[in-house]
Scaffold this motif. Sequence first.
Motif, PDB file in Angstrom:
ATOM      1  N   ARG A  25       0.828  -1.199   0.000  1.00 47.18           N
ATOM      2  CA  ARG A  25       0.000   0.000   0.000  1.00 47.18           C
ATOM      3  C   ARG A  25       0.868   1.256   0.000  1.00 47.18           C
ATOM      4  N   ARG A  27       0.446   5.482  -1.707  1.00 50.44           N
ATOM      5  CA  ARG A  27      -0.200   6.463  -2.570  1.00 50.44           C
ATOM      6  C   ARG A  27       0.579   7.759  -2.486  1.00 50.44           C
ATOM      7  N   TRP A  99      -4.241   1.386  -4.136  1.00 51.89           N
ATOM      8  CA  TRP A  99      -3.974   2.466  -5.094  1.00 51.89           C
ATOM      9  C   TRP A  99      -4.294   1.961  -6.506  1.00 51.89           C
TER      10      TRP A  99
END
Length: 283
Positions: A25, A27, A99
């Motif tokens: 993960r 972003r 994302w």
Amino acid sequence: MHPIIHVEDLHAARGAGAVTLLDVRYRMGGPDGPPEFAAGHIPGARYVDLDAALAAPAVRIDGRTPRGRHPLPDPEVFGAAMRAAGVHADAPVVVYDDWSGHAAARCWWLLRHHGHPDVRVLDGGWAAWTASGGGVETGGPDDPVASGDFVARPGGMPVVEADGVGDLPVLLDARAPARYAGLTEPLDPVAGHIPGALNFPSTDNLDEAGRFRPVAQLRAAYADLGVVPGVEVGVYCGSGVTAALDVLALELIGVRAALYPGSWSEWVADPDRPAVTGPRRRT
């Protein structure tokens, strides 16, 4: 090996035996991955940091990045990070993110490029897992993990460099249309795109739920730009991360595409390289 796995099949794979789960993960602009991982992740998943494990440090000279903003990691560094995450050479790997698959596709590409034979991206990512009622585990990314034995041997996926992109029959730009057209450029010092490149935004590979569109739809959309099996294709984006999602989608339709790792951020680091502006082109 099929490059994506649906959440129902992941449930079955976890119940049937060993599968290494990597949570990547990440972003741009946050939130940070480690706190998100600690708050909840797929049980048994190991956290992999994109900046530390999936890219080398960017070198900046006068505001430009001669190797791009996310250079490919050194194979030894990448291999060590994968072993620390428990990756084994003979065990399947599933990668997920939150994302829209962009960070997961980068990890998928790097593992395939470095010789792992069985890597898949979870279609729909973390959202698909939680929506399916899958279990959630908490705990920090520093919890101990048994080391894997994966050794990185680059060369498994094609790569194209700046001096070769102009020789490709088709070059795809995976950035948003406004960046491709040169209407905006929030990250790099020059706006526009590489001459001759065609725009296929990475988000066009996905439906409204963030899952890959049906293969027939993808095949038709790429064919509209002249991308069909047998044609040499290269893909770039801003820094070589989101372009991996186009590369993965092209695998779904039987096209093995070359990634330009340095991408636009490397291209514009040389002021002698041309940049053009204008709207999305189609053949």
